[in-house]
Design a protein around this motif. Structure first.
Motif, PDB file in Angstrom:
ATOM      1  N   GLY A   2       0.828  -1.186   0.000  1.00 19.53           N
ATOM      2  CA  GLY A   2       0.000   0.000   0.000  1.00 19.53           C
ATOM      3  C   GLY A   2       0.863   1.236   0.000  1.00 19.53           C
ATOM      4  N   VAL A   3       0.239   2.406  -0.122  1.00 19.76           N
ATOM      5  CA  VAL A   3       0.966   3.662  -0.086  1.00 19.76           C
ATOM      6  C   VAL A   3       0.376   4.553   0.991  1.00 19.76           C
ATOM      7  CG1 VAL A   3       1.649   3.638  -2.515  1.00 19.76           C
ATOM      8  CG2 VAL A   3      -0.520   4.684  -1.863  1.00 19.76           C
ATOM      9  N   CYS A   4       1.196   5.496   1.439  1.00 21.35           N
ATOM     10  CA  CYS A   4       0.743   6.332   2.540  1.00 21.35           C
ATOM     11  C   CYS A   4       1.311   7.735   2.410  1.00 21.35           C
ATOM     12  CB  CYS A   4       1.228   5.697   3.835  1.00 21.35           C
ATOM     13  SG  CYS A   4       0.925   6.712   5.269  1.00 21.35           S
ATOM     14  N   ALA A  11      -1.721  10.680  -1.202  1.00 23.15           N
ATOM     15  CA  ALA A  11      -1.817   9.227  -1.016  1.00 23.15           C
ATOM     16  C   ALA A  11      -2.800   8.634  -2.022  1.00 23.15           C
ATOM     17  CB  ALA A  11      -2.274   8.929   0.415  1.00 23.15           C
ATOM     18  N   GLN A  12      -3.922   9.304  -2.174  1.00 27.44           N
ATOM     19  CA  GLN A  12      -4.956   8.796  -3.091  1.00 27.44           C
ATOM     20  C   GLN A  12      -4.441   8.773  -4.530  1.00 27.44           C
ATOM     21  OE1 GLN A  12      -8.664  10.954  -2.953  1.00 27.44           O
ATOM     22  NE2 GLN A  12      -9.699   9.456  -4.259  1.00 27.44           N
ATOM     23  N   LEU A  20      -3.231   0.563  -5.726  1.00 30.66           N
ATOM     24  CA  LEU A  20      -2.904   0.073  -4.383  1.00 30.66           C
ATOM     25  C   LEU A  20      -3.790   0.752  -3.347  1.00 30.66           C
ATOM     26  CD1 LEU A  20       0.994   0.273  -4.601  1.00 30.66           C
ATOM     27  CD2 LEU A  20      -0.365  -1.821  -4.449  1.00 30.66           C
ATOM     28  N   PRO A  21      -4.056   0.064  -2.240  1.00 34.60           N
ATOM     29  CA  PRO A  21      -4.784   0.743  -1.162  1.00 34.60           C
ATOM     30  C   PRO A  21      -3.956   1.909  -0.627  1.00 34.60           C
ATOM     31  CG  PRO A  21      -3.976  -1.413  -0.435  1.00 34.60           C
ATOM     32  CD  PRO A  21      -3.696  -1.319  -1.900  1.00 34.60           C
ATOM     33  N   TRP A  22      -4.623   2.999  -0.270  1.00 30.99           N
ATOM     34  CA  TRP A  22      -3.874   4.167   0.201  1.00 30.99           C
ATOM     35  C   TRP A  22      -4.342   4.579   1.589  1.00 30.99           C
ATOM     36  CZ3 TRP A  22      -6.850   8.549   1.004  1.00 30.99           C
ATOM     37  CH2 TRP A  22      -8.080   8.581   0.339  1.00 30.99           C
ATOM     38  N   THR A  31      -0.532  -1.969   9.911  1.00 32.81           N
ATOM     39  CA  THR A  31      -1.351  -2.899  10.686  1.00 32.81           C
ATOM     40  C   THR A  31      -2.246  -3.717   9.751  1.00 32.81           C
ATOM     41  OG1 THR A  31      -1.410  -1.213  12.384  1.00 32.81           O
ATOM     42  CG2 THR A  31      -2.906  -3.040  12.681  1.00 32.81           C
ATOM     43  N   ARG A  32      -2.750  -3.050   8.713  1.00 33.45           N
ATOM     44  CA  ARG A  32      -3.741  -3.720   7.842  1.00 33.45           C
ATOM     45  C   ARG A  32      -3.126  -4.487   6.682  1.00 33.45           C
ATOM     46  NH1 ARG A  32      -8.810   0.134   6.857  1.00 33.45           N
ATOM     47  NH2 ARG A  32      -9.176   0.754   8.991  1.00 33.45           N
ATOM     48  N   GLU A  33      -2.039  -3.945   6.126  1.00 33.71           N
ATOM     49  CA  GLU A  33      -1.492  -4.546   4.897  1.00 33.71           C
ATOM     50  C   GLU A  33      -0.279  -5.415   5.224  1.00 33.71           C
ATOM     51  OE1 GLU A  33      -3.006  -4.103   2.057  1.00 33.71           O
ATOM     52  OE2 GLU A  33      -4.370  -2.533   2.737  1.00 33.71           O
ATOM     53  N   GLU A  34      -0.039  -6.373   4.337  1.00 36.81           N
ATOM     54  CA  GLU A  34       1.174  -7.182   4.498  1.00 36.81           C
ATOM     55  C   GLU A  34       2.320  -6.495   3.785  1.00 36.81           C
ATOM     56  OE1 GLU A  34       1.424 -11.279   3.805  1.00 36.81           O
ATOM     57  OE2 GLU A  34      -0.489 -11.699   4.794  1.00 36.81           O
TER      58      GLU A  34
END
Ligand SMILES: NC(=O)c1ccc[n+]([C@@H]2O[C@H](COP(=O)([O-])OP(=O)(O)OC[C@H]3O[C@@H](n4cnc5c(N)ncnc54)[C@H](O)[C@@H]3O)[C@@H](O)[C@H]2O)c1
Length: 335
Positions: A2-4, A11-12, A20-22, A31-34
């Protein structure tokens, strides 16, 4: 994966571009992504704090953008945290992968160039007030550093990579064309442990545009000039004058093409056990040289690297500025 980014729009945009989830919050992301590895490209002076937090809370390997840190004590802090957690940190100096850099380094290493005589760096780039005003961290001693730290460090690193350790340095800096606390122009004279002399000229006060980032190496049996926007062109190479084009690369911008092979080497290190060519210790050398240059300029005196000189300004504490780039995990946010 993911990206942050703290700024949701950024991020979006990245998330959508790469599918990718952002996230806004790296604690939530991790915590959420591997993830096995975190690429850290936050403001330079925040690298130590973010790196140590990610290592200690989440035990991840890290790819860290230049400069790894601003202060020598932070290099030690990061190193200690990574050792304790059994994770690796990979510095980003992508210009080491430039074809021209590799050719010249090899010729010095295997003796074809003979005794090194003189190494020079010349960075003439343009950063106007608008660039420094874009984000609060830019142009500050606490989180950025000046032309030497943000732009010049790539080429200081290349000088160390090609010509080896520096023994002493004498430097001067100035802020000429912008209203910031850090320097936009720096010069230094230096002596390498192998006896060669060096000259460093770094400015972001070139106008009206970026012109060059080049290195020259003069040695007993020949001369190399690496030029272009990021040492990507071999302009002079007296050992093989007919191969200039073969050893030169076209770069789309000053960031060059080195990030991809660098990340491939990270994967090879972690998955195949092939040691990455640039260790954390290796990546720390440019930060040491940087501190020596600033210290010499601050004191108006030459300094020896063996005395571990540190800048009195670079990386200085500024809690209010640093607080802009910290987000605590929800569970520990104070009530
Ligand atoms: N290797 C290279 O050629 C190269 C090129 C550009 C930048 N860099 C390095 O990359 C780093 C960033 O530079 P930039 O120009 O992209 O800066 P930038 O300000 O454009 O980007 C940094 C981003 O980090 C985000 N951020 C800060 N704290 C955060 C946090 N706690 N959680 C999530 N996001 C956070 C900011 O919101 C910002 O969007 C610097 O260290 C710089 O030296 C390296």
């Amino acid at each position: 994966m993911g990206v942050c980014d703290l700024i949701p729009d950024r991020a979006q945009a990245y998330g959508e571009r790469y599918g990718l989830p952002w996230y806004r919050d790296y604690h939530e992301l991790l915590t959420r992504e591997e993830a096995d590895v975190v690429c850290l490209l936050t403001p330079s002076g925040m690298h130590p704090r973010h790196a140590v937090d990610i290592i200690q809370r989440y035990g991840k390997h890290l790819v860290i953008e230049k400069p790894l840190a601003l202060r020598l004590q932070d290099l030690a802090w990061m190193h200690g945290a990574a050792e304790a957690a059994g994770v690796k940190m990979f510095p980003v100096y992508q210009n080491r992968y430039n074809r021209a850099v590799q050719v010249v380094r090899l010729a010095l290493q295997d003796g074809r160039l003979g005794k090194p005589v003189l190494g020079t760096v010349r960075v003439r780039w343009c950063r106007t007030q608008r660039y420094y005003d874009r984000d609060p961290w830019r142009g500050t001693w606490s989180l950025d550093g000046g032309a030497l730290t943000n732009q010049g460090i790539h080429y200081l690193d290349l000088l160390l990579y090609v010509l080896g350790d520096v023994e002493w340095v004498a430097a001067a800096t100035a802020t000429q064309l912008v209203n910031v606390e850090v320097e936009d122009t720096a010069v230094a004279a230096l002596r390498f442990a192998n006896g060669a002399l060096g000259v460093v000229e770094v400015t972001t006060a070139a106008r009206p545009d970026d012109f060059e980032a080049s290195i020259s190496v003069l040695a007993e049996r020949g001369t190399a000039v690496l030029s272009g926007i990021a040492c990507n062109e071999l302009a002079t190479w007296t050992l093989e004058p007919g191969r200039l084009a073969e050893y030169s690369e076209e770069f789309p911008n000053a960031y060059g093409l080195g990030h991809k092979p660098l990340l491939d080497d990270v994967v090879a290190d972690l998955l195949d056990g092939i040691t990455h060519p640039v260790s954390f210790a290796e990546g720390s050398r440019a930060v040491r040289l940087l501190n020596a240059i600033y210290r010499s300029a601050e004191d108006g005196l030459p300094v020896r690297l063996s005395d571990r000189p540190e800048s009195a300004q670079l990386g200085r504490d500024d809690p209010a500025l640093q607080a802009l780039y910290v987000r605590l995990p929800r569970a520990t946010v104070p009530k």
